[in-house]
Design a protein around this motif. Structure first.
Motif, short mmCIF file in Angstrom:
data_model
loop_
_atom_site.label_atom_id
_atom_site.label_comp_id
_atom_site.label_asym_id
_atom_site.label_seq_id
_atom_site.Cartn_x
_atom_site.Cartn_y
_atom_site.Cartn_z
N LEU A 1 -7.35 9.82 0.66
CA LEU A 1 -7.02 8.06 0.83
C LEU A 1 -7.48 7.62 1.69
O LEU A 1 -6.54 8.30 2.74
CB LEU A 1 -5.97 7.90 -0.39
CG LEU A 1 -5.82 8.06 -1.57
CD1 LEU A 1 -5.53 9.26 -2.18
CD2 LEU A 1 -4.08 7.29 -2.45
N TYR B 1 -7.28 2.81 -3.68
CA TYR B 1 -8.06 3.04 -2.21
C TYR B 1 -9.42 3.70 -2.58
O TYR B 1 -9.67 4.17 -3.02
CB TYR B 1 -7.18 4.35 -1.63
CG TYR B 1 -5.62 4.25 -1.26
CD1 TYR B 1 -5.52 3.87 0.02
CD2 TYR B 1 -5.10 3.33 -1.82
CE1 TYR B 1 -4.02 3.25 0.95
CE2 TYR B 1 -3.77 3.54 -1.33
CZ TYR B 1 -2.96 3.35 -0.01
OH TYR B 1 -2.03 2.79 0.29
N SER B 2 -10.37 3.53 -1.24
CA SER B 2 -11.17 3.80 -0.74
C SER B 2 -11.07 5.30 -0.36
O SER B 2 -9.98 5.34 0.29
CB SER B 2 -12.86 2.70 0.08
OG SER B 2 -11.42 3.35 1.03
N GLY B 3 -11.74 6.07 -0.38
CA GLY B 3 -11.39 7.40 -0.21
C GLY B 3 -12.84 7.94 -0.38
O GLY B 3 -13.86 7.94 -0.77
N THR C 1 -5.20 -2.22 -2.06
CA THR C 1 -4.28 -2.53 -3.28
C THR C 1 -4.16 -4.06 -3.10
O THR C 1 -4.17 -4.43 -2.24
CB THR C 1 -3.06 -1.98 -3.43
OG1 THR C 1 -3.39 -0.55 -3.00
CG2 THR C 1 -2.05 -2.19 -4.26
N GLY D 1 0.24 4.88 -0.61
CA GLY D 1 -0.78 5.46 -1.78
C GLY D 1 -0.40 6.73 -0.83
O GLY D 1 -0.31 7.45 -1.70
N GLN E 1 -2.03 1.17 -7.43
CA GLN E 1 -2.84 1.21 -6.09
C GLN E 1 -4.72 2.15 -6.39
O GLN E 1 -5.62 2.54 -7.08
CB GLN E 1 -1.58 2.59 -5.26
CG GLN E 1 -0.14 2.26 -5.54
CD GLN E 1 -0.50 1.54 -4.73
OE1 GLN E 1 -0.59 1.39 -3.05
NE2 GLN E 1 0.36 0.03 -4.56
N LYS F 1 -7.56 5.23 -8.14
CA LYS F 1 -6.78 4.62 -8.83
C LYS F 1 -5.88 5.01 -9.18
O LYS F 1 -6.06 6.40 -9.30
CB LYS F 1 -7.81 3.89 -9.54
CG LYS F 1 -8.46 2.57 -9.17
CD LYS F 1 -8.76 1.54 -10.05
CE LYS F 1 -10.10 0.92 -9.35
NZ LYS F 1 -10.36 0.09 -10.63
N LYS G 1 -9.27 3.45 2.88
CA LYS G 1 -8.52 1.70 3.27
C LYS G 1 -7.63 1.50 1.92
O LYS G 1 -8.62 1.86 0.57
CB LYS G 1 -9.99 1.43 3.69
CG LYS G 1 -9.71 -0.05 3.71
CD LYS G 1 -11.14 -0.85 3.38
CE LYS G 1 -10.57 -1.88 3.89
NZ LYS G 1 -11.86 -3.13 4.71
N CYS G 2 -6.78 1.26 2.24
CA CYS G 2 -6.21 0.36 1.28
C CYS G 2 -6.40 -1.00 0.90
O CYS G 2 -7.24 -1.77 1.35
CB CYS G 2 -4.73 0.29 1.64
SG CYS G 2 -3.59 -1.11 0.51
N CYS H 1 0.82 -1.38 -0.04
CA CYS H 1 0.00 -0.25 0.15
C CYS H 1 0.73 1.60 -0.04
O CYS H 1 1.34 1.86 1.30
CB CYS H 1 -0.91 0.07 0.91
SG CYS H 1 -2.54 -1.41 0.91
#
Length: 402
Positions: free
Chosen positions: A63, A76-78, A68, A31, A74, A88, A65-66, A29
């Motif tokens: 960013l 991530y939720s965000g 990946t 990010g 990469q 992404k 939660k990872c 991860c």
């Protein structure tokens, strides 16, 4: 029973999971590195886009939660202000070989095209030629190019700056971004909310994977296959909702076969590639392995091989090896529809109403048995697909799920 099982599972592997996950987290991860790289280029005036200011100046795009699975991409939720999204960011180049994505990227995107002084008309021609190389000379490419130029003008000032153009060009090299344009209006792909360089934000699909649960590999090894398949179906929606989702996946197969912008191959039909929203509308979650057929054929014919297994791209696009030339042939052994039906079989048969269960199972097995390219058997494939859709639709058309 299932709750006792998970309680035991948590006690048995809890400490082991924590150790494994966190020992590799910083390697997987990245990010923060991705954001720093993108924002550095933005501040230097190399790239632009609708998400740049929020990401790099206002801190309203962040960013969280990872998610990946692969360092080079990469995920991530965000959140972007009050919107939930999936972010992404590309870290490094996959190779041209079949073990990676069919996307020509360097170790880090240079953002050197188009060059300074390029006119909008020249940029339009670049985009149009890129689409031709990816999907062939299809009707409608001019309109598609115009839509891309509209997106490129990220700040909607009526002018495409060089940073905006370079960012757009980088994004067009990505299969997922390309597919989002090709299928826009069909409702199968999440909306692209914004971008900065080759980092982009997509609408979040709340329910993914399509079905199944993730377990540590140590547990996977000890669980019988029959039990594992049953466990994957524990947390699925009610059958009418599953029927609606399945129809959406079948419609995707229909849309990417000889569609407006050519044919695409689905090279990973695992459940993690798909999901659905709260209205049970089917969505593609990961489109990296949905590739233009023309691109696939161009790449795979160059692949050296000694056996058929050397001619596999993704998890599901296999061709044969021509041993006289030691090169892969270009025709996939199984069409998209057969692979999708295999993915759907356990999902849609579990809980199916008694009056459709037998016919549904029969049609699914006919579908799974399809061989050869869809080009060679176009009429049969269309008939099988339409029969499945009709059977499911008739069963739910009178309900609110329709």
């Amino acid at each position: 029973m299932k709750y006792l099982f998970f309680s035991w599972l948590a006690l048995f592997v809890g400490s082991w999971i924590v150790y494994v996950e966190y020992s590799s987290y910083t390697e997987l991860c990245r990010g923060k590195d991705c954001k720093n790289s993108i924002c550095d280029k933005y501040r230097k005036g190399v790239i632009g886009g609708s998400a740049c200011s929020s990401l790099c100046e206002k801190d309203t795009l962040y960013l969280a939660k990872c998610l990946t699975a692969k360092v080079s991409s990469q995920v991530y939720s965000g959140n972007w202000a009050d919107l939930e999204g999936i972010i992404k960011c590309q870290m490094e180049a996959p190779h041209y070989g079949l073990e990676g994505e069919m996307e020509p990227r360097k170790e880090a995107t240079v953002f050197d095209k188009p060059t300074k002084g390029t006119s909008v008309e020249t940029f339009r021609e670049m985009i149009n030629n890129h689409f031709k190389a990816k999907v062939g000379d299809q009707v409608g490419l001019v309109d598609l190019t115009t839509q891309v130029l509209s997106i490129a003008d990220a700040n909607k000032d009526g002018y495409i700056s060089l940073p905006e153009a370079r960012s757009t060009w980088a994004l067009l090299q990505l299969n997922e971004f390309l597919l989002a344009f090709v299928l826009q209006g069909q409702g199968h792909t999440p909306k692209i909310l914004g971008f900065c360089g080759d980092l982009y934000v997509m609408e979040k699909v709340p329910n993914s994977p399509l079905y199944g649960i993730s377990l540590p590999w140590i547990m996977e090894m000890s669980i019988p296959v029959s039990l594992r398949r049953s466990m994957d179906q524990w947390f699925t929606p009610q059958w009418p909702h599953k029927a609606k989702i399945s129809i959406g996946l079948l419609e995707l197969v229909e849309d990417i076969f000889h569609g407006t912008f050519g044919s695409f191959l689905m090279c990973d039909v695992s459940t993690g590639s798909f999901g659905y929203n709260d209205r049970h509308d089917f969505k593609v979650v990961d489109a990296r392995y949905i590739v233009p057929e023309a691109t696939f054929q161009e790449r795979i014919r160059q692949q050296h091989c000694n056996a058929d297994e050397d001619c596999l791209y993704g998890a599901d696009c296999l061709t044969s090896c021509d041993l006289t030339k030691h090169r892969c042939t270009t025709e996939v052994t199984r069409p998209n529809l057969a692979k999708v039906c295999e993915t759907l079989k356990d999902y849609i048969l579990r809980g199916a109403p008694a009056d459709v269960s037998e016919e549904l199972e029969k049609q699914l097995y006919v579908c799974i048995a399809l061989k050869g390219s869809a080009d060679q058997m176009e009429m049969e494939h269309s008939l099988v697909l339409n029969n499945l859709k009709t059977l499911l639709w008739k069963k739910i058309s009178h309900t609110k799920d329709s």
